[in-house]
Every structure is written in C-alpha cells, then in structure tokens.
Design a protein around this motif. Sequence first.
Motif, short mmCIF file in Angstrom:
data_model
loop_
_atom_site.label_atom_id
_atom_site.label_comp_id
_atom_site.label_asym_id
_atom_site.label_seq_id
_atom_site.Cartn_x
_atom_site.Cartn_y
_atom_site.Cartn_z
N VAL A 1 4.75 5.98 -44.03
CA VAL A 1 5.26 6.92 -43.03
C VAL A 1 4.80 8.34 -43.37
CG1 VAL A 1 7.35 7.98 -42.07
CG2 VAL A 1 7.22 5.50 -42.36
N ILE A 2 4.91 8.72 -44.63
CA ILE A 2 4.48 10.05 -45.06
C ILE A 2 2.99 10.23 -44.81
CG2 ILE A 2 4.15 11.55 -47.07
CD1 ILE A 2 6.87 10.36 -48.12
N MET A 3 2.20 9.26 -45.18
CA MET A 3 0.74 9.37 -45.00
C MET A 3 0.37 9.39 -43.52
SD MET A 3 -0.42 10.09 -47.85
CE MET A 3 -2.14 10.14 -47.40
N ASP A 4 1.11 8.67 -42.69
CA ASP A 4 0.85 8.68 -41.25
C ASP A 4 1.07 10.09 -40.69
OD1 ASP A 4 0.32 7.45 -38.64
OD2 ASP A 4 2.45 7.80 -38.28
N LYS B 1 -2.03 12.12 -39.29
CA LYS B 1 -1.91 12.33 -37.84
C LYS B 1 -0.67 13.18 -37.56
CE LYS B 1 -2.26 7.87 -37.46
NZ LYS B 1 -2.03 6.55 -37.01
N PRO B 2 -0.72 14.45 -37.95
CA PRO B 2 0.47 15.29 -37.80
C PRO B 2 0.87 15.47 -36.34
CG PRO B 2 -1.41 16.63 -38.41
CD PRO B 2 -1.86 15.20 -38.47
N ARG B 3 2.17 15.43 -36.13
CA ARG B 3 2.72 15.68 -34.80
C ARG B 3 2.95 17.18 -34.68
NH1 ARG B 3 2.38 10.96 -37.42
NH2 ARG B 3 3.56 9.26 -36.52
N ASN B 4 2.72 17.71 -33.50
CA ASN B 4 3.00 19.12 -33.19
C ASN B 4 2.17 20.09 -34.02
OD1 ASN B 4 5.12 18.41 -31.31
ND2 ASN B 4 6.25 17.79 -33.13
N LYS B 5 0.98 19.69 -34.38
CA LYS B 5 0.07 20.58 -35.10
C LYS B 5 -0.53 21.54 -34.08
CE LYS B 5 -2.78 21.26 -38.79
NZ LYS B 5 -2.76 21.09 -40.18
N GLY B 6 -0.51 22.81 -34.39
CA GLY B 6 -1.07 23.80 -33.50
C GLY B 6 -0.22 25.06 -33.51
N SER C 1 0.26 16.45 -49.05
CA SER C 1 0.69 15.48 -48.03
C SER C 1 2.18 15.59 -47.76
CB SER C 1 0.31 14.06 -48.44
OG SER C 1 0.90 13.71 -49.69
N ILE C 2 2.98 15.82 -48.78
CA ILE C 2 4.43 15.91 -48.59
C ILE C 2 4.78 17.12 -47.74
CG2 ILE C 2 6.62 16.35 -49.78
CD1 ILE C 2 5.53 14.53 -52.04
N SER C 3 4.18 18.25 -48.03
CA SER C 3 4.47 19.48 -47.29
C SER C 3 4.09 19.35 -45.81
CB SER C 3 3.70 20.65 -47.92
OG SER C 3 3.88 21.82 -47.20
N MET C 4 2.91 18.86 -45.54
CA MET C 4 2.43 18.77 -44.16
C MET C 4 3.14 17.65 -43.40
SD MET C 4 0.31 21.29 -43.73
CE MET C 4 1.46 22.23 -44.73
N ALA C 5 3.43 16.53 -44.06
CA ALA C 5 4.18 15.45 -43.40
C ALA C 5 5.60 15.92 -43.07
CB ALA C 5 4.23 14.22 -44.29
N MET D 1 9.73 17.59 -39.27
CA MET D 1 10.70 18.62 -38.91
C MET D 1 10.50 19.07 -37.47
SD MET D 1 11.08 22.14 -38.38
CE MET D 1 9.62 22.83 -39.11
N THR D 2 9.26 19.31 -37.05
CA THR D 2 9.03 19.78 -35.68
C THR D 2 9.49 18.73 -34.67
OG1 THR D 2 6.71 19.05 -35.72
CG2 THR D 2 7.16 21.37 -36.26
N GLN D 3 9.30 17.47 -34.99
CA GLN D 3 9.78 16.41 -34.10
C GLN D 3 11.30 16.41 -34.03
OE1 GLN D 3 7.90 12.74 -35.65
NE2 GLN D 3 7.14 12.52 -33.55
N ALA D 4 11.93 16.61 -35.18
CA ALA D 4 13.39 16.51 -35.27
C ALA D 4 14.12 17.62 -34.53
CB ALA D 4 13.82 16.48 -36.73
N ILE D 5 13.54 18.82 -34.48
CA ILE D 5 14.29 19.95 -33.92
C ILE D 5 14.06 20.17 -32.44
CG2 ILE D 5 14.43 21.09 -36.15
CD1 ILE D 5 12.33 23.13 -35.02
N LYS D 6 13.01 19.60 -31.87
CA LYS D 6 12.77 19.78 -30.45
C LYS D 6 13.93 19.24 -29.63
CE LYS D 6 7.77 19.79 -29.95
NZ LYS D 6 6.66 19.09 -29.30
N GLY D 7 14.42 20.09 -28.73
CA GLY D 7 15.52 19.70 -27.88
C GLY D 7 16.89 19.94 -28.49
#
Length: 144
Positions: free
Chosen positions: A13-16, A20-25, A67-71, A76-82
């Motif tokens: 999960v961490i490596m994924d 393939k980071p979500r919300n990169k940008g 990898s830990i920092s970026m994962a 975190m960005t996924q968790a806080i949206k909404g």
Amino acid sequence: MSFNNLDQLYRQVIMDHYKKPRNKGKIEDGALTVDMNNPTCGDQIHLTMNVEDGIVTDAKFEGEGCSISMASASMMTQAIKGKDIDTAIKLSKIFSDMMQGNEYPDDLDLGDIEALQGVSKFPARIKCATLAWKAMEKGLKEEK
C-alpha cells in the motif's frame, strides 16, 4: 492474516501511494499554501488546499522525499478532502498518536493510512510520515 502477510500488504500500500501518488500537483489561484521540510532527512512538502465554508474541498501536494513521506502525503490529501477543518485537524492528531504507537478509536476506519502504523517502530522515520500532516494542520489552524 498472519503478521508477515499483513506487513507485506502494508508495504505494498505504501509503495503504491509512493509510485502512483494521489493528488500530486498544485492548486493555483488563492489556495491555502504551506511549505515544510524535515531537515533530518531532506523531505520537503509544498501543500496547497482549497477551503470553502470551513470544508477542505481540494488538497494537492508537491515535494521530494522518501517513500514514507510521499506516500503519507498522498494518503493525507485523500483523507481530508470533503472534511471540515475541525475533523481534518482531529484526524491529524489521531495520526500523530498512531505514529507514537498509541491506540486510535476502534470504530475509526483510516483506510490506507493504517498501512503507516508500522512506522511507529522506527522513531527516525516518524518525522517522515508526519511531515504532510503537520503542514496540513498548520495551514488549517491558520485558516481557522
């Protein structure tokens, strides 16, 4: 599921999230912006968030790090949206407690974030995992 299988799943999960980071940008035009770094290992985060009527409507990050920092930033960005500001800050405190090896509420489903539990066994890596969360908390407290 055995401990070894669970540990392997968490690593996947961490490596994924790292590969393939979500919300990169970056969010342009008036976004709440926070820059933080971890001088110990060189991790850097540039976090941008849109907050409308007390709700985090979008969150993106750019940065460099392990990898830990970026994962963790991706999760975190996924968790806080909404989420409203108070809930996002509460989630940050729960994550920080988890990184210290403390229990979190059983009824709380952290999703992929649970994969970072094992980081608590490596004190030198805790700052890597919490960098994005601290940036988010700092930004939202200033917004509030």
